[in-house]
Design an enzyme around this catalytic site. Structure first.
Site, PDB file in Angstrom:
ATOM      1  N   GLY A  89      28.922 -25.662 -33.369  1.00 48.48           N
ATOM      2  CA  GLY A  89      29.608 -26.789 -33.991  1.00 48.48           C
ATOM      3  C   GLY A  89      28.956 -28.125 -33.700  1.00 48.48           C
ATOM      4  O   GLY A  89      28.032 -28.250 -32.879  1.00 48.48           O
ATOM      5  N   HIS A  90      29.472 -29.162 -34.343  1.00 48.91           N
ATOM      6  CA  HIS A  90      28.871 -30.487 -34.219  1.00 48.91           C
ATOM      7  C   HIS A  90      28.990 -31.049 -32.801  1.00 48.91           C
ATOM      8  O   HIS A  90      29.922 -30.766 -32.071  1.00 48.91           O
ATOM      9  CB  HIS A  90      29.470 -31.462 -35.233  1.00 48.91           C
ATOM     10  CG  HIS A  90      30.942 -31.687 -35.108  1.00 48.91           C
ATOM     11  ND1 HIS A  90      31.676 -32.340 -36.056  1.00 48.91           N
ATOM     12  CD2 HIS A  90      31.839 -31.347 -34.149  1.00 48.91           C
ATOM     13  CE1 HIS A  90      32.933 -32.415 -35.694  1.00 48.91           C
ATOM     14  NE2 HIS A  90      33.065 -31.816 -34.537  1.00 48.91           N
TER      15      HIS A  90
END
Length: 340
Positions: free
Chosen positions: A243-244
């Site tokens: 994920g970011h």
């Protein structure tokens, strides 16, 4: 300021003009001009920041932002020199403002190969699409039908498989990306609003350091504002999701179907078994091991091995498993004796 290789900066707007377009109210400083968005901790005098949680009130009072969006209850905590916009949905208002000030550079026209490749040792297989401003280093090979987005920098001696897409990324030397990888797609972020969830623009990058390998059909999201970083020589299996804003250390191993939520920090030399999952904003210490199928919901200290769901230290997990087995076995024997 988002990286101008990947994002276009739109014309600056006055605080009053911004507030009107995001349906918020100006408390002070309506004439100040704002040209960018940023988090509270790094925002400067031309930037717009927001307070999304009262836990960050100290960061609000110390912020150098030119303008802040806050709920009505936090107006008095805003920096004295900052313009102030009030909104009951501060993060959603900031997200809407981001769209008025920044725009990803789109792949509207393919670049000519001689504008992108470093020399004749670069191999571009049929169907490769190259964005404006992209650069590919000596000795690298790009597989068929792969899309390299605008501004992407790829180092030397890299191998990228077919049908991959790479955007908003800086890639080191000797990086290996297998077919179907997705690098730099927007991370999952949504702000609550009265009209429903609002997508939060993802204005960061992906940085893959030297020697990284990423398996087929794995996804690495770009940062929300900061970068998603994969450290040197880390090896990522097929079908992995990162994920970011994650920061992964050097020499890590991640087996298939591992998933990291946003803003996870992983130390050097960490190993993840298949289908391990990690919750957001957690830290996995250097040299730790996460067993296959584990669900991590809290920080893991350096050097420890955790297993189970929710994940816990391996010895504790094994003791509990043995105790449960004994309890189940004892009840089974008791039930059999009763039937006899």
């Amino acid at each position: 300021m988002p990286d101008l290789r990947f994002f276009e900066s739109l014309p600056a707007l006055s605080v009053g003009g911004l507030a009107q377009r995001i349906e918020a109210e100006v408390v002070r400083g309506g004439d100040r001009m704002i040209s960018a968005v940023a988090p509270l901790g790094v925002a400067g005098p031309d930037d717009l920041a927001f307070l999304g949680d009262r836990r960050f009130l100290p960061a609000l009072s110390e912020s150098a932002a030119g303008c802040v969006i806050v709920p009505a209850s936090a107006v008095d905590a805003a920096p004295a020199g900052a313009a102030v916009i009030v909104s009951g949905e501060a993060q959603a208002a900031w997200a809407r403002a981001s769209l008025l000030l920044h725009r990803p550079i789109s792949l509207t026209q393919a670049a000519a190969p001689d504008e992108v490749v470093e020399d004749e040792t670069v191999v571009l297989e049929p169907g490769v699409v190259l964005g404006a401003g992209a650069r590919i280093g000596r000795g690298s090979r790009i597989g068929a039908n792969t899309v390299i987005g605008p501004g992407v920098q790829i180092g030397r001696d890299c191998v990228i498989g077919s049908n991959a897409s790479i955007g908003f990324a800086l890639i080191g030397d000797r990086v290996r990306l297998l077919s179907g990888v997705r690098i730099g797609e927007p991370g999952f972020g949504a702000a609550v609003s009265r009209s429903g969830p609002v997508d939060v623009p993802q204005l960061g990058r992906v940085i893959l350091q030297d020697g990284v390998s990423v398996g087929a059909n794995s996804c690495i999201d770009r940062g929300a504002y900061d970068d998603t970083v994969i450290g040197e020589n880390t090896k990522i299996d097929n079908l992995v999701m990162i994920g970011h804003n994650c920061v992964i250390g050097r020499n890590c191993l991640m087996a298939a179907n591992t998933g990291l939520s946003g803003s996870v920090t992983v130390g050097d030399g960490v190993m993840f078994g298949g289908k391990a999952g990690v919750g957001d904003h957690l830290t996995i210490g250097e040299g730790a091991r996460v067993a296959a199928g584990a669900g991590v919901l809290q920080d893991i200290p350096a050097g420890e091995t955790w297993s189970g769901y929710p994940a816990r230290p391996l010895r504790q997990f094994l003791r509990e498993a043995v105790w449960l087995a004994k309890q189940a076995s004892g009840k089974a024997r008791a039930g059999k004796a009763g039937n006899d």
